[in-house]
Design a protein around this motif. Structure first.
Motif, short mmCIF file in Angstrom:
data_model
loop_
_atom_site.label_atom_id
_atom_site.label_comp_id
_atom_site.label_asym_id
_atom_site.label_seq_id
_atom_site.Cartn_x
_atom_site.Cartn_y
_atom_site.Cartn_z
N HIS A 186 0.83 -1.21 0.00
CA HIS A 186 0.00 0.00 0.00
C HIS A 186 0.86 1.26 0.00
N THR A 187 2.18 1.09 0.22
CA THR A 187 3.07 2.24 0.30
C THR A 187 3.61 2.56 -1.09
N PRO A 188 3.39 3.76 -1.61
CA PRO A 188 3.94 4.13 -2.92
C PRO A 188 5.45 3.98 -2.94
N GLY A 189 5.96 3.37 -4.02
CA GLY A 189 7.39 3.18 -4.16
C GLY A 189 7.92 1.91 -3.52
N GLY A 228 5.37 6.87 4.91
CA GLY A 228 4.19 7.14 4.08
C GLY A 228 4.42 6.79 2.62
N GLN A 229 5.64 7.04 2.13
CA GLN A 229 5.96 6.66 0.76
C GLN A 229 7.48 6.58 0.59
N VAL A 230 7.89 5.85 -0.44
CA VAL A 230 9.30 5.75 -0.81
C VAL A 230 9.55 6.69 -1.96
N ASN A 231 10.47 7.61 -1.79
CA ASN A 231 10.79 8.58 -2.84
C ASN A 231 11.81 7.99 -3.81
N VAL A 281 12.81 8.48 1.92
CA VAL A 281 11.44 8.16 2.33
C VAL A 281 10.79 9.43 2.85
N GLU A 282 9.47 9.41 2.80
CA GLU A 282 8.67 10.48 3.40
C GLU A 282 7.75 9.83 4.42
N PHE A 283 7.80 10.37 5.66
CA PHE A 283 6.98 9.80 6.71
C PHE A 283 5.56 10.33 6.62
N GLU A 284 4.66 9.70 7.36
CA GLU A 284 3.25 10.10 7.32
C GLU A 284 3.04 11.53 7.81
N ASP A 285 3.96 12.04 8.65
CA ASP A 285 3.82 13.42 9.15
C ASP A 285 4.46 14.43 8.21
N GLY A 286 4.95 13.97 7.04
CA GLY A 286 5.52 14.87 6.05
C GLY A 286 7.03 15.02 6.10
N GLU A 287 7.68 14.60 7.18
CA GLU A 287 9.13 14.71 7.27
C GLU A 287 9.80 13.74 6.29
N LYS A 288 10.95 14.18 5.75
CA LYS A 288 11.65 13.35 4.77
C LYS A 288 13.02 12.93 5.30
N MET A 289 13.53 11.82 4.72
CA MET A 289 14.86 11.33 5.10
C MET A 289 15.51 10.71 3.86
N LYS A 290 16.76 11.06 3.59
CA LYS A 290 17.46 10.55 2.43
C LYS A 290 18.06 9.17 2.73
N CYS A 291 18.06 8.32 1.73
CA CYS A 291 18.69 7.00 1.82
C CYS A 291 18.77 6.40 0.43
N SER A 292 19.63 5.39 0.28
CA SER A 292 19.74 4.70 -1.02
C SER A 292 19.14 3.30 -0.96
N THR A 293 19.01 2.78 0.26
CA THR A 293 18.62 1.38 0.43
C THR A 293 17.62 1.27 1.58
N ILE A 294 16.56 0.50 1.38
CA ILE A 294 15.56 0.29 2.42
C ILE A 294 15.36 -1.21 2.60
N CYS A 295 15.39 -1.66 3.82
CA CYS A 295 15.08 -3.06 4.12
C CYS A 295 13.85 -3.07 5.02
N PHE A 296 12.74 -3.58 4.50
CA PHE A 296 11.51 -3.68 5.28
C PHE A 296 11.55 -4.96 6.12
N ALA A 297 11.38 -4.79 7.42
CA ALA A 297 11.33 -5.92 8.34
C ALA A 297 10.16 -5.68 9.29
#
Length: 1121
Positions: A126-129, A224-227, A237-253
Motif C-alpha cells: 500500500h506504500t507508494p514506491g 508514508g511513501q518511498v521517494n 522516504v517520506e513519513f506520514e507526518d511529512g518529514e523526509k529522510m534521504k537514503c539509497s537502500t531500504i530493508c523492510f522488516a
C-alpha cells in the motif's frame, strides 16, 4: 512372503521446521521403515540455519549455513529413505488423487502430505514506491545476496531498516556487517524496539546499546511513501507526518505472513484474518492425510513466528505418524514462547507470561488463583462511567544496573511465592532455570529479591539442579535428559557428537555453554575422564607431549618414551610415532629422513612424496602463490615427459606429477632443483599452499596486492610442520576469488589493509573461517599469523585441523583474539620468537636428500638388488598413463597358514646384516623390501629381533608392508616372544618359536589403509578375514641374514607379484559408462563438422520439444517419481 509396500510421505518445504520433521521421522522410523520420504524445497539451497542468517555476511558461503551437508542427504538415497528436491515449486495439490504437481511438470503421489511452507516477509504494497530499486526484505539467503550486491554498488550511502522488532534488529545487524553504508538508521512506529517482547524500560535499554554500535533509531514514525528518481531508484522516504529522510537502500522488516496460497488453492481451510493453514491439535488440516507445521500453520487462531513452536509441531507429528500404533497419540499444546537471543550484540530474553503486569496473567498456579472479588461499588461506576478494570494479581520486581547495562523485570504473584514470567537484558545466564521454574509452577524457596540477583558470575552454567525434562535447547526442543541419555549410551563421546546427535546448540547457539557443562558432568559422573591421550602408550595429549619435549629438549623417541611413556621400553605404535615425529619437526626442524627420526615419519613423509595406489609417488614442486615463470613451467614439462608422469593442476595453484617410482625420485628432484624449484611439501603435515587471486598486479577490481602478500606468506611458513596440513589464501578484494575464507588462514584486502580470517577448512567436515582481525596494515599481518599458527602448533590435538581446534578452545574465536591480539597469556613474544627460529632454520628437503649419500641410498625399490618391478597394471586415460582401479575384493586366502603347507623349506641368505646396523637404537627399527624370484618379502629388525612376512597387504593387494609402522602393546616388551626372532647371531642351529599370536607380539600397520598384521601369527587385528604369511629369520656369524623359505617356484606360486598385482579387467566397470552413453562422450571435444560459428544456427530443438509437449525427461531430468 510379500514385501510390505512403504507409504510415501511428501513434505513440501525444506526450511528449518521441514528439515527437523524429516530428521525426526527418519530416526523414529528407522526400525519400522514405514515411510519413503520425498521433500520438495522451493529455494535452490539445502535446509539452512535461518536463525543464523546474519553470519552469512562474515563468510558469504551458503554451505556454512547448511543444517546438514549434502553428503547426509545423499547417504539416504540408496535405501530410498529420502529423496530430496531443491529449486522446485509445488504448484497444486490434488487431494482426490492424492498427488502434488511441481513447476517442472512432475506429479508426485503421496499417502501423507505435510505442508511446511513457512512464511514470507511482509511487503507494504500500500506504500507508494514499495517496488523501487533499492527496496529489500530480510528473509532468505537470496534476499541477503541481493542486498550485498546492491550495497557494494552503493557504498558510503545511508541504509534504512523499517521495523524495530526481532526481524528489524537482525536486518540492522546485517546492514552494519555489510560494511557498505556510512550510516544505518532504523525506523520503528512504536515508542520502543522489540515492543512484542519487551516493556518500555527494557526496550529503552536495548535502544541505548544499539545506538552505541552506530545505528540511529527513529521512534514513533511510519513510512508514508518511498521517494524515487526518474529511474525508479530509491532516494529517500517520506513519513506520514511529512518529514523526509534521504537514503539509497531500504530493508523492510515489518513482519511475516504465513504462506498458505498453495493450501487455499487446494480447498484446504485457511484463516481469513492473519492467514495460515488451520490445523487441529494433531496438526491435521481440513482434508484427511494433509498436515501443516511451522509458520504456515494456524493453531487456535495463532501462527507462531518462532522456531521452537515449529520444532515442537514437527516432534508431535513425527511421533504420531510413526509411533501412534504403539502409543497414544500426542497433541500439540500451547507452546512456550520464551525467547533468548543475541541481537546486535545485546543478550535479550523474555520468558513465561512476560506481559502479565500489562495484560493480566494468562493463568495462575492453582494455589495462587485469586478468590472472586466483591462486586464493584456503584460509586465507582458513577464516577468513572465504566467499570474500573481489575488490578492484575501480579507484582513486578525490577533490577537496573546502568554500569553493566543489565535490566531485569520478574513478575510474581502478589504473595511473591510464584514466578510468572520476566524480561532480561544484558545478563541472561539464569534464563533456562527461570523458564523451568515458570513451567513447573513450583513455589519459590527463595525471596524474589534473591532470585533476581542470583545470576551466576563464574562464567559456567551449573546444570546440577536441572531436572532431566528441563528444556535446554528451545530451538530443537532438546532436554537435559536427551543429552544425558546419548552420552550414557556411549553414542556421543564429544560435545560435537552431542550437537550432531540431538541438534542441541545448532539453532541460535545460545545453549552451547550449558550443553558443554551437561556433557562434561555426565562424563565425570560415569567415571569416564574426558581425555585426548595420544594412544595407550601415553597418558598425555599431543599438546602435553609437545610441551614436555620442548621444555626437556627431548629429541629422540626413546627419550620421549622414557620421560612420558607408560612403558619406558615400549616400541610405540602407528598412532604415537608419527605424532612424536611431527612434534620433533615442529620443534627442532631436523630432516625427516635423518636416521634418528626417519622411522617416526608417516607414510608420505617417509620418502617425501604422497604414495599412490600402485606404490609410486607424486611430485609437487613449490609454486608460491601460484606465480611461476615460463622457464620453470618448461622444466616441469620436460621432467614429466621424461619420466612419463601423469600431470594435473591442483586446487592450490600448482602442478602435481604422479607415477614417480621411488628409485627415480632423486633424479626427478635433481632436475627440478637445478631448474630453480624446491619441495612443495605436498606430502607433509605443514603449509601446503597460499592461494591467491591476481589482485592489483593485474586486476582492475583489486584493492590489495594479493599475489605479493601470498608469496611472502608462503615463503615464510613453507616447510614448518604442524599437527595437520595448513592452507592459506589471499584475495585482493571482497570478490574473494582466492576463497580465503575456507582456509586455515586467509586474508582479504580492504581499502585500509587486510582482514584476517582463521580456522576454516574443506575436507570431510568443511567449515568456513572466522574473522580474527580487521583492516590491518600489511606490516601487522605477519606477527599476528605467527602467533596464531604457533599457538595452534603448540596446543592442537594430533591430526586436528585448525577448525576443530578453534571449536575446542574455550570461548572459541573470542579466546583466540584474547591470546594472540591482547596477549592474555603473556606468550606472544615467545610465539613470535619460536616462529622466527623455525623460519630461519629452513632448508629444502629434496636438495638435502640429493646431497646426502646415506639418505640417497634409501631410494631403491629392493634392498637386495637393483632390479625393479611394477606392482599394478597401468592404462591409458585421456592421453595419460595411470594405474588401474582397485580390485573389488580383498585377497582373503589363508596366507597365515602357508607355514604349515609348504612342501619343504630351507634357510636362504637374503641380505647382509650390516644393512640393519644401528636398527636397535632408532624408532621403528630398520626394514627392507626383499626380492626373491617374483615374490616380494618384508624384513625388519626391531629392538634386537628380526621379523619377516610377505610384502603384499591383502586388503588392496598393495606391496608396501615394509614401510609400515611397527607397534606393540604397552608392557609387552619384557616377556614377548616373536616368530623367528633371535637376539644376536646364531650358527644356524637355533630353533625360533612358531608364531604365537598373543598380545606380546608386535604388529605392522600397512601404510596404505592401516590394516594391522601380527608379525608372529600373521593375523589381521582389524579384519579377521585377512592374514599374511610369516617366516622364520636369523642372523648368522657369516654376516648375513637368513629367512627360512620354500623353493622359489612354490613361493612365487603362492605369493608372486605377477599373481597378486591388480590387473586390467579386475576393477568394476567405470562409473561413467551410463553417462558416457547418454551424452556420447568421446573425450576432449572439437568442433563438429558443419558448425559455422559466423552464421546463425537453427537452435530449434528446445522450442520444438516444448511445443510437442514432450515435457520432462532429458539428461538432467528429475527422478522418476
Amino acid at each position: 512372503m510379500a514385501v510390505r509396500q512403504r507409504k510415501k510421505l511428501v513434505v513440501v518445504g525444506l526450511g528449518m521446521v521441514g528439515f527437523a520433521f524429516i530428521e525426526k521421522v527418519l530416526k523414529l522410523d528407522a526400525r519400522g521403515r514405514e515411510y519413503d520420504i520425498v521433500v520438495i524445497g522451493e529455494e535452490p539451497h539445502l535446509a539452512y540455519n535461518r536463525v543464523g542468517l546474519t553470519s552469512f555476511f562474515a563468510h558469504r558461503k551458503v554451505e556454512s549455513l547448511y543444517l546438514n551437508p549434502k553428503q547426509w542427504y545423499e547417504s539416504q538415497l540408496p535405501e530410498r529413505k529420502l529423496d530430496y528436491n531443491v529449486n522446485t515449486t509445488v504448484t497444486s495439490i490434488d487431494s482426490g488423487k492424492k498427488n502434488v504437481t511441481c513447476s517442472n511438470g512432475e506429479v508426485v503421489p503421496y499417502d501423507i502430505l505435510v505442508l511446511a511452507t513457512g512464511s514470507d516477509a511482509v511487503v507494504p504494497r500500500h506504500t507508494p514506491g514499495y517496488d523501487a530499486n533499492g527496496v529489500f526484505v530480510y528473509r532468505t539467503i537470496d534476499d541477503l545476496q541481493k542486498l550485498i550486491e546492491f550495497g557494494e554498488a552503493h557504498r558510503d550511502t545511508t541504509g534504512l531498516v523499517v521495523g524495530g522488532g526481532l526481524l528489524g534488529l537482525e536486518a540492522g545487524k546485517a546492514m552494519l556487517d555489510l560494511g557498505c553504508f556510512n550510516k544505518v538508521r532504523m525506523i520503528e512506529g512504536s515508542r520502543w524496539v522489540l515492543s512484542r517482547q519487551l516493556d518500555k524500560d527494557a526496550g529503552g535499554l536495548v535502544i541505548k546499546k544499539i545506538t552505541e554500535l552506530g545505528v540511529d533509531i527513529v521512534l514513533g514514525k511510519r513510512v508514508g511513501q518511498v521517494n524515487t528518481d526518474e529511474a525508479n531508484n530509491v532516494v529517500g522516504v517520506e513519513f506520514e507526518d511529512g518529514e523526509k529522510m534521504k537514503c539509497s537502500t531500504i530493508c523492510f522488516a515489518i513482519g511475516i505472513r504465513p504462506r498458505d496460497n498453495l493450501a487455499r488453492s487446494a480447498g484446504i481451510k485457511c484463516a481469513d484474518r492473519g492467514g495460515g493453514i488451520i490445523v487441529n491439535n494433531d496438526l491435521q488440516t481440513s482434508i484427511p492425510d494433509i498436515y501443516a507445521i511451522g509458520e504456515c500453520a494456524n493453531w487456535e487462531g495463532q501462527c507462531f513466528g518462532l522456531l521452537a513452536p515449529g520444532v515442537e509441531m514437527a516432534d508431535v507429528l513425527s511421533f504420531n505418524l510413526t509411533q501412534a500404533k504403539l502409543h497414544s497419540p500426542r497433541v500439540f499444546k500451547r507452546p512456550d514462547l520464551s525467547t533468548k537471543l543475541k541481537l546486535l550484540g545485546v543478550d535479550v530474553a523474555s520468558f513465561g507470561d512476560y506481559f502479565a503486569d500489562r495484560d493480566g496473567p494468562s493463568h495462575l498456579p492453582a494455589k495462587a488463583a485469586r478468590k472472586p472479588s466483591e462486586k464493584q461499588s456503584a460509586v465507582k461506576t458513577v464516577v468513572h462511567g465504566l467499570p474500573e478494570p481489575p488490578v492484575p494479581p501480579v507484582k513486578a520486581l525490577t533490577y537496573l544496573d546502568p554500569f553493566s547495562h543489565v535490566y531485569k523485570k520478574y513478575l510474581f504473584t502478589t504473595d511473591g511465592k510464584y514466578l510468572l514470567g520476566g524480561i532480561m537484558i544484558g545478563d541472561t545466564s539464569d534464563y533456562i532455570r527461570l523458564v523451568l521454574t515458570v513451567k513447573n509452577q513450583k513455589e519459590l524457596d527463595v525471596l524474589p529479591s534473591q532470585l533476581i540477583l542470583g545470576a551466576k558470575k563464574d562464567g559456567e552454567d551449573n546444570a546440577d539442579d536441572l531436572d532431566d525434562d528441563t528444556q535446554v535447547c528451545s530451538c530443537h526442543n532438546v532436554t537435559k535428559g536427551d543429552m544425558v541419555a546419548v552420552v550414557k549410551e556411549g553414542t556421543c563421546k564429544t560435545v560435537g557428537d552431542v550437537k550432531a546427535c540431538t541438534k542441541a546448540g545448532t539453532g541460535c547457539g545460545g545453549c552451547v555453554p550449558l550443553v558443554t557443562t551437561i556433557f562434561n558432568k555426565t562424563m565425570r559422573s560415569m567415571g569416564a575422564e574426558v581425555t585426548n591421550y595420544v594412544c595407550s602408550h601415553f597418558n598425555y595429549s599431543r599438546a602435553d607431549l609437545y610441551t614436555i619435549a620442548m621444555v626437556k629438549r627431548l629429541k629422540t623417541f626413546p627419550e620421549v618414551m622414557r620421560e612420558a611413556g607408560n612403558d619406558k621400553a615400549s616400541e610405540g605404535c602407528e598412532a604415537c610415532k608419527p605424532t612424536v615425529g611431527s612434534i620433533f619437526a615442529s620443534l627442532w626442524n631436523k630432516h625427516v629422513m635423518d636416521r634418528t627420526t626417519h622411522g617416526l615419519q608417516e607414510t608420505n613423509d617417509r620418502f617425501m612424496g604422497n604414495i599412490q595406489r600402485n606404490g609410486t609417488y607424486s611430485v609437487v614442486p613449490r609454486v608460491s602463490a601460484g606465480e611461476i615463470t615460463p622457464d620453470k613451467l618448461i622444466v616441469i614439462g620436460e621432467v614429466a615427459k621424461k619420466f612419463n608422469l601423469y600431470t594435473k593442476i591442483t586446487g592450490g595453484q600448482r602442478i602435481d606429477m604422479f607415477g614417480a617410482k621411488k628409485q627415480d625420485l632423486l633424479e626427478i628432484w635433481k632436475a627440478l632443483v637445478e631448474g630453480g624449484m624446491e619441495s612443495g611439501h605436498a606430502y607433509a603435515k605443514s603449509l601446503r599452499t597460499v592461494k591467491s587471486c591476481v589482485g592489483t598486479t593485474w586486476c582492475r577490481y583489486g584493492v590489495g596486492d594479493s599475489v605479493g602478500m601470498a608469496v611472502r606468506l608462503e615463503e615464510r611458513y613453507k616447510s614448518i610442520r604442524s599437527p595437520h596440513k595448513i592452507k592459506g589464501g589471499v584475495s585482493g578484494c571482497v570478490r574473494e576469488c582466492a576463497e580465503a575464507q575456507n582456509k586455515d588462514f586467509g586474508l582479504i584486502a580492504t581499502e585500509k589493509g587486510f582482514n584476517i580470517f582463521v580456522a576454516g577448512n574443506g575436507g570431510a567436515s568443511p567449515k568456513h573461517s572466522e574473522l580474527l582481525a580487521k583492516d590491518l596494515p600489511p606490516s601487522e599481518v605477519i606477527p599476528i599469523i605467527d602467533r596464531y599458527l604457533m599457538f595452534y602448533i603448540r596446543t592442537a590435538d594430533k591430526l586436528q585441523r585448525t577448525a576443530r581446534w578453534l571449536e575446542n578452545l574455550p570461548d572459541g574465536i573470542k579466546y583466540l583474539k584474547e591470546v594472540v591480539l591482547e596477549d592474555k597469556l603473556g606468550i606472544c613474544a615467545s610465539l613470535e620468537a619460536q616462529m622466527q627460529e623455525l623460519v630461519d632454520s629452513f632448508f629444502d628437503e629434496w636438495a638435502e636428500a640429493i646431497k646426502d649419500p646415506a639418505i640417497a641410498a634409501k631410494f631403491k625399490q629392493f634392498a637386495n638388488t637393483a632390479e625393479s618391478m611394477d606392482n599394478m597394471d597401468l592404462e591409458e586415460d585421456r592421453d595419460q598413463t595411470r594405474p588401474v582401479c582397485w580390485a573389488e575384493e580383498s585377497a582373503q586366502e589363508d596366507f597365515k597358514g602357508l607355514k604349515d603347507r609348504w612342501t619343504s623349506t630351507s634357510w636362504q641368505p637374503v641380505i647382509a646384516a650390516s644393512y640393519f646396523a644401528g636398527a636397535d637404537q632408532v624408532a621403528n627399527g630398520i626394514s627392507a623390501n626383499i626380492k626373491r624370484g617374483d615374490t616380494q618379502l618384508a624384513l625388519w629388525r626391531v629392538k634386537g629381533k628380526y621379523y619377516a612376512t610377505q610384502q603384499m597387504c591383502p586388503h588392496k593387494r598393495t606391496f608396501a608392508l615394509s614401510e609400515g609402522f611397527v607397534g606393540k602393546e604397552p608392557g609387552s616388551e619384557a616377556n614377548g616372544t616373536t616368530h623367528g626372532a633371535t637376539n644376536g647371531a646364531t650358527n644356524g642351529d637355533g630353533k625360533p618359536k612358531e608364531p604365537c599370536g598373543d598380545s606380546t607380539s608386535p604388529w605392522v600397520a600397512c601404510p596404505f589403509h592401516k590394516r594391522n598384521f601380527d608379525l608372529s601369527s600373521g593375523e589381521c587385528k582389524s579384519d579377521k578375514k585377512l592374514s599374511i604369511a610369516t617366516f622364520k629369520v636369523e642372523e648368522r656369524t657369516d654376516g648375513l641374514v637368513y629367512i627360512k623359505l620354500p623353493l622359489v617356484e612354490e613361493l612365487d606360486r603362492e605369493l608372486g607379484t605377477k599373481k597378486w598385482m591388480v590387473k586390467k579387467g579386475e576393477a568394476p566397470p567405470s562409473p561413467f559408462v551410463e553417462l558416457d552413453t547418454k551424452i556420447a562422450f568421446k573425450g576432449h571435444r572439437a568442433k563438429k563438422p558443419g558448425v559455422k560459428p559466423m552464421m546463425n544456427l537453427p537452435m530449434r530443438k528446445p522450442v520444438e520439444a516444448l511445443v510437442n509437449g514432450s515435457g520432462g525427461g532429458g539428461c538432467g531430468a528429475a527422478p522418476d517419481w
